[in-house]
Each structure stands twice: as C-alpha cells, then as structure tokens.
Write a protein that holds these residues in place. Structure first.
Motif, PDB file in Angstrom:
ATOM      1  N   SER A  15      -7.516   2.010  -9.407  1.00 33.84           N
ATOM      2  CA  SER A  15      -8.199   0.806  -9.885  1.00 33.84           C
ATOM      3  C   SER A  15      -8.018  -0.330  -8.891  1.00 33.84           C
ATOM      4  O   SER A  15      -7.081  -0.347  -8.093  1.00 33.84           O
ATOM      5  N   ARG A  16      -8.905  -1.334  -8.976  1.00 31.27           N
ATOM      6  CA  ARG A  16      -9.030  -2.332  -7.914  1.00 31.27           C
ATOM      7  C   ARG A  16      -9.102  -3.761  -8.448  1.00 31.27           C
ATOM      8  O   ARG A  16      -9.837  -4.572  -7.927  1.00 31.27           O
ATOM      9  N   PHE A  17      -8.373  -4.077  -9.491  1.00 29.25           N
ATOM     10  CA  PHE A  17      -8.461  -5.417 -10.068  1.00 29.25           C
ATOM     11  C   PHE A  17      -7.662  -6.448  -9.266  1.00 29.25           C
ATOM     12  O   PHE A  17      -8.006  -7.620  -9.244  1.00 29.25           O
ATOM     13  N   ASN A  18      -6.574  -6.052  -8.646  1.00 26.36           N
ATOM     14  CA  ASN A  18      -5.654  -6.980  -7.997  1.00 26.36           C
ATOM     15  C   ASN A  18      -6.062  -7.214  -6.547  1.00 26.36           C
ATOM     16  O   ASN A  18      -5.933  -6.329  -5.696  1.00 26.36           O
ATOM     17  N   ALA A  19      -6.524  -8.422  -6.265  1.00 28.79           N
ATOM     18  CA  ALA A  19      -6.977  -8.760  -4.906  1.00 28.79           C
ATOM     19  C   ALA A  19      -5.900  -9.466  -4.085  1.00 28.79           C
ATOM     20  O   ALA A  19      -6.178  -9.943  -2.985  1.00 28.79           O
ATOM     21  N   THR A  20      -4.677  -9.531  -4.583  1.00 27.88           N
ATOM     22  CA  THR A  20      -3.605 -10.183  -3.842  1.00 27.88           C
ATOM     23  C   THR A  20      -3.471  -9.570  -2.453  1.00 27.88           C
ATOM     24  O   THR A  20      -3.542  -8.348  -2.288  1.00 27.88           O
ATOM     25  N   HIS A  21      -3.269 -10.399  -1.449  1.00 29.58           N
ATOM     26  CA  HIS A  21      -3.175 -10.017  -0.042  1.00 29.58           C
ATOM     27  C   HIS A  21      -4.478  -9.443   0.505  1.00 29.58           C
ATOM     28  O   HIS A  21      -4.493  -8.895   1.605  1.00 29.58           O
ATOM     29  N   GLY A  22      -5.548  -9.542  -0.267  1.00 28.81           N
ATOM     30  CA  GLY A  22      -6.803  -8.950   0.162  1.00 28.81           C
ATOM     31  C   GLY A  22      -6.848  -7.445   0.018  1.00 28.81           C
ATOM     32  O   GLY A  22      -7.778  -6.799   0.524  1.00 28.81           O
ATOM     33  N   TRP A  23      -5.863  -6.891  -0.672  1.00 28.57           N
ATOM     34  CA  TRP A  23      -5.784  -5.437  -0.763  1.00 28.57           C
ATOM     35  C   TRP A  23      -6.792  -4.848  -1.743  1.00 28.57           C
ATOM     36  O   TRP A  23      -7.189  -3.705  -1.612  1.00 28.57           O
ATOM     37  N   ARG A  24      -7.148  -5.588  -2.796  1.00 24.51           N
ATOM     38  CA  ARG A  24      -8.011  -5.069  -3.869  1.00 24.51           C
ATOM     39  C   ARG A  24      -7.522  -3.698  -4.312  1.00 24.51           C
ATOM     40  O   ARG A  24      -8.232  -2.691  -4.276  1.00 24.51           O
ATOM     41  N   HIS A  25      -6.272  -3.697  -4.747  1.00 21.00           N
ATOM     42  CA  HIS A  25      -5.616  -2.456  -5.137  1.00 21.00           C
ATOM     43  C   HIS A  25      -4.569  -2.769  -6.188  1.00 21.00           C
ATOM     44  O   HIS A  25      -3.803  -3.721  -6.053  1.00 21.00           O
ATOM     45  N   ASP A  26      -4.555  -1.969  -7.257  1.00 21.22           N
ATOM     46  CA  ASP A  26      -3.592  -2.197  -8.341  1.00 21.22           C
ATOM     47  C   ASP A  26      -2.269  -1.467  -8.088  1.00 21.22           C
ATOM     48  O   ASP A  26      -2.096  -0.807  -7.073  1.00 21.22           O
ATOM     49  N   ALA A  27      -1.376  -1.612  -9.073  1.00 22.89           N
ATOM     50  CA  ALA A  27      -0.011  -1.076  -8.971  1.00 22.89           C
ATOM     51  C   ALA A  27       0.739  -1.748  -7.826  1.00 22.89           C
ATOM     52  O   ALA A  27       1.586  -1.139  -7.173  1.00 22.89           O
ATOM     53  N   GLN A  28       0.434  -3.036  -7.591  1.00 26.92           N
ATOM     54  CA  GLN A  28       1.183  -3.807  -6.600  1.00 26.92           C
ATOM     55  C   GLN A  28       2.520  -4.233  -7.197  1.00 26.92           C
ATOM     56  O   GLN A  28       2.670  -4.414  -8.402  1.00 26.92           O
ATOM     57  N   PHE A  29       3.498  -4.400  -6.322  1.00 21.64           N
ATOM     58  CA  PHE A  29       4.831  -4.805  -6.749  1.00 21.64           C
ATOM     59  C   PHE A  29       5.434  -5.732  -5.712  1.00 21.64           C
ATOM     60  O   PHE A  29       4.977  -5.810  -4.564  1.00 21.64           O
ATOM     61  N   VAL A  30       6.469  -6.434  -6.127  1.00 22.26           N
ATOM     62  CA  VAL A  30       7.305  -7.197  -5.200  1.00 22.26           C
ATOM     63  C   VAL A  30       8.755  -6.873  -5.528  1.00 22.26           C
ATOM     64  O   VAL A  30       9.137  -6.776  -6.698  1.00 22.26           O
ATOM     65  N   ILE A  31       9.551  -6.663  -4.485  1.00 24.39           N
ATOM     66  CA  ILE A  31      10.993  -6.457  -4.622  1.00 24.39           C
ATOM     67  C   ILE A  31      11.676  -7.472  -3.728  1.00 24.39           C
ATOM     68  O   ILE A  31      11.311  -7.612  -2.545  1.00 24.39           O
TER      69      ILE A  31
END
Length: 465
Positions: free
Chosen positions: A100-116
């Motif tokens: 899925s492609r809802f998350n456009a953070t960093h221009g990635w347009r890719h979900d399941a993004q995380f920050v550690i």
C-alpha cells in the motif's frame, strides 16, 4: 497490505538522497563514541533503512529537518508544553515490505514506515508506539519520543501499515486494515529489540508499549496478545473495539445524527457522551464525528452505503470531513453478522498479561470514557486481571491536548499526567512500587498545569472499582 513478500518497484536508487545526513558529531566525553556501531545496526525484515548520526534526537533539534514532521503532530500537545532537548544518537528511518502507498513521508509513497531512535546514553530499555488516529510515524515525537529519549530509552514508532483518511482501502476484506495495525506493531517491536541489541551489545532489559488513541488501542491489544514482548504499558485514551459493542460504531452514529439535526443532547448522553462536554461538540462536529464514522464504517461494513463509501467520496476538506446522511441512522446491532465478525478479528478482551495504566479525560468528546475506558476497565476486572491494571480519569481532559489552548479555563492537558503515569509504570515494573488505586485526578486551581500532574492525590474515587 503485505507483510512478507518483497518490495515492488522500490529500490535504493529511488530512495537515495531522500534524507540528507548531517555532519557527524564529535565523540561524547563519557562512554562509547557518539553513534558508535551505527554501521552495524540493521533492522531485521526491513525492505529499506537509512540511518543518521544526529546531535539531538528530540523535536527541538529535529524541527525543520526531514527527521520529524511537526505538521503531523498538530493538535496533540498544548502550546507552552516544555520538552527535553539535547539527546544525541542514531535515527533509523525505513519501511517493511508492503504493497500500500498511503504514506508519502520522505517522498517514498510507501506504507509500513517506521522510525527507531537509539540515544548514545542508553538506560537499557525500549519504548514502542504506533501512530494515533490516521497519522504517521512521527506523530508522537513531542508527546512521547522526547520524554522517553531523555530518560535514556530507545524508541520505535510505526505508521501502522496504512494511514490517512482512506486507510480502509488497504486489504481485501473488512477489518484487514486495522488487523494490520496490530501485526505491524508486533513486527516493529521484534525488529527494534534486535536493532537495540546490535547497537548496545545486549537486548533491552525492559520493553514498554504505549500510545495515544489508536496507539492506546494497540497498547491494549499487544499486552493481551503478545505479553512475551513487553513488560508493561501506558494507554492514553485507547479506542475500544468489541464485537458486541460498545465501539465507535455504536456511539458515533448518534453524534452524526446531532450534526444533521435529528438527535438531542439526551441522545448523546445515552450513548456515553459526558454532561459538561457540550462546549466541545461544535468543534467535533466539524473535525471528527462525521469523518471518523465514515472511516470505520467503511472499514468494517463497506456494504452499508456504496454511495458514500468513506472520505474518498469527497474531494475538498469540507466534503471529506462531512458526515454521510445515512450514518445518522446506522444501527450496528442490526447489521449482518459478518460486520460483527470483522470487528471480532481485532476486538479486545480485557485479558491483559502485563501491567497496564490507562488514562482517560472525562471530557473526551470523540471516545467518551463511559463507552470506552470505563468499559475496558470492567472487562479487565471480569477477566480476573484487575491487579495488573490502574485507571486514572483526568478531570478536564479531552481527546487532544491542543484544545486546551482554546479553552484554558475549562480543560487541562493530559500529557503531564501521561508523563507521570509512565514514571509510575516504570516504578511498578522495575522497582515493584505499587501505583495508587484507581481515581480521578482533579484539575488544579493553580500551578503549572501544562507541565505537572501528580497522580498520587485523588480528587474523587472512581465508582465501581
């Protein structure tokens, strides 16, 4: 939604340069060098990751950089809230395989993004959270990350695998999108624990789960279903999902009916909305009630109104936030059994297996506590897990602390009480200090209400506990 297969169409070339690395900082005077072992830390299962050695992992240092998103935090905290600063360490941004492609953070347009985030000075612990509402992985940086990093914890947050007002479009069957939230949180917790071990040479001694709203729901679910991963949790106004109700689909239709002029105040009281919260209703009519009902009805009951499937039925913000007229008469109890089965897939049981502290504002006008945390507390008691739970009602608290800025004479922020609750959890889990009994935390008549909250002094007992 995909949890195991490869990452289609996404390559390192596409992502290269999405985050610019700052100039490395000199070694710290005490302990290992600043950002030591950075090159060794690989997040297990990640399709892509990018790490950076940063002089300050808090929002004070990250604001205006690609390493946080202040806009996605809007409204969650009150202006004037003091936050810690000056926590150097490593930040890892990345994503797990997903379609899925809802998350456009960093221009990635890719979900399941995380920050550690891995602070240089580590206390041996890890704190995990998931995004509240339909927000993304940086949403609780001010509310949660800053404080726990300053205490020395490593921190990990997920976007839950889908986000935004159209998140319900992810998956193939009703309930898939919310079920993914739980799976992504479990996935990140396991991966973050291993990343922590790579950075510091040992696994975390303690792992705590926490979150706001949908993140509070995730906290409840994880402590019920994966207690082996956690030592305790703090639930800040978590959403309640039960197959037989109450849940959002049993309270919000009445709120929608009020927007459309077919419900009285008494009808809202009957489904759990608090007397005294009426001054907050106009704001929620415009910003929350209509769109939230559409989102979750589309997620669990997509066949109800094909003519108004969800927020994507509109194009302007006003259309997206506006209610569907049919939702005013939505009756969860009379819907087909398949709807209840979809909710049952993600439902809570109350069978927590690790210590949990719940906070809920008595003026919450989105998730009224009478239809939410009051019910969940009784579910925990009924399952025989009451000794593992503490429940604090915050007098004057509402669903988002940003509303305090508009009504400082009627509300109080929950964040300082959350910080006290986290300290209380740590003392309970790590030192065996029993927390206070359930009670209502009164709104102080004076003092620094933005930055202090004593959980130890009850204003009034909580009935029935």
């Amino acid at each position: 939604m995909r949890l195991s297969r490869g990452l289609p169409f996404l390559t390192a070339t596409l992502l290269a340069g999405a985050l610019s690395s700052p100039t490395p900082v000199a070694a710290t005077a005490v302990g290992e060098q600043h950002c030591a072992r950075q090159e060794r830390v690989r997040v297990p299962g990640a399709a892509y990751q990018q790490s950076a050695c940063l002089p300050d992992l808090t929002t004070s240092g990250l604001a205006g950089t690609p390493y946080t998103d202040m806009a996605d935090q809007a409204g969650l905290t009150a202006r004037g809230t003091r936050t810690p600063t000056g926590v150097p360490g490593i930040q890892i941004d990345g994503c797990f395989p997903d379609s899925s492609r809802f998350n456009a953070t960093h221009g990635w347009r890719h979900d399941a993004q995380f920050v550690i985030r891995l602070p240089d000075r580590w206390n041996g612990g890890l704190v995990v959270t998931g995004a509240p509402g339909t927000r993304r992985q940086y949403a609780t940086d001010t509310a949660i990350s800053d404080q726990v990093l300053a205490l020395g914890y490593a921190y990990a947050a997920t976007d839950k695998g889908n986000n935004g007002s159209d998140f319900y479009r992810d998956g193939k069957r009703p309930g898939d999108a919310v079920a993914e939230w739980n799976a992504r949180t479990t996935q990140l917790t396991r991966a973050a624990r291993k990343a922590v071990a790579q950075r510091y040479g040992q696994a975390p001694r303690r792992t705590h789960m926490t979150g706001i709203s949908n993140g509070g729901y995730l906290t409840r679910w994880q402590l019920e279903n994966h207690p082996e991963l956690y030592d305790g949790g703090v639930d800040w106004e978590g959403a309640l999902w039960t197959a037989d109700g109450p849940n959002l689909l049993t309270s919000l239709p009445t709120a929608v009916a009020r927007i459309l002029g077919s419900a009285r105040d008494e009808d809202l009281y009957a489904v759990g909305f608090a007397r005294g919260s009426e001054f907050l209703w106009p704001y929620h009519e415009q910003a929350y009630w209509g769109v939230t009902q559409k989102i979750y009805r589309a997620e669990f009951d997509p066949a109800y109104d094909p003519g108004c499937p969800g927020p994507s039925a509109g194009t302007t913000p006003e259309q997206i936030l506006a209610p569907c007229a049919s939702d005013a008469t939505y009756d969860y109890a009379s819907r087909p059994a398949s709807v209840g089965r979809a909710v049952a897939r993600v439902a809570l049981t109350g069978r927590i297996a690790r210590p949990l502290i719940t906070l809920h504002g008595d003026l919450d006008a989105l998730l009224p506590k009478a239809a939410d945390s009051d019910v969940y507390a009784h579910m925990i008691d009924a399952s025989g897990r009451g000794p593992l739970h503490r429940y604090f009602t915050i007098a004057g608290g509402t669903h988002v602390d940003g509303l305090y800025d508009t009504y400082p004479d009627r509300l109080r922020p929950i964040l300082p009480c959350y910080r006290s609750a986290f300290d209380t959890l740590v003392a309970w889990v790590e030192r065996g200090t029993r927390p206070p009994a359930d009670h209502t935390v009164g709104r102080p008549a004076s003092g620094d209400v933005l930055n202090s909250c004593a959980l130890s002094t009850p204003a009034a007992p909580t009935a029935g506990r």
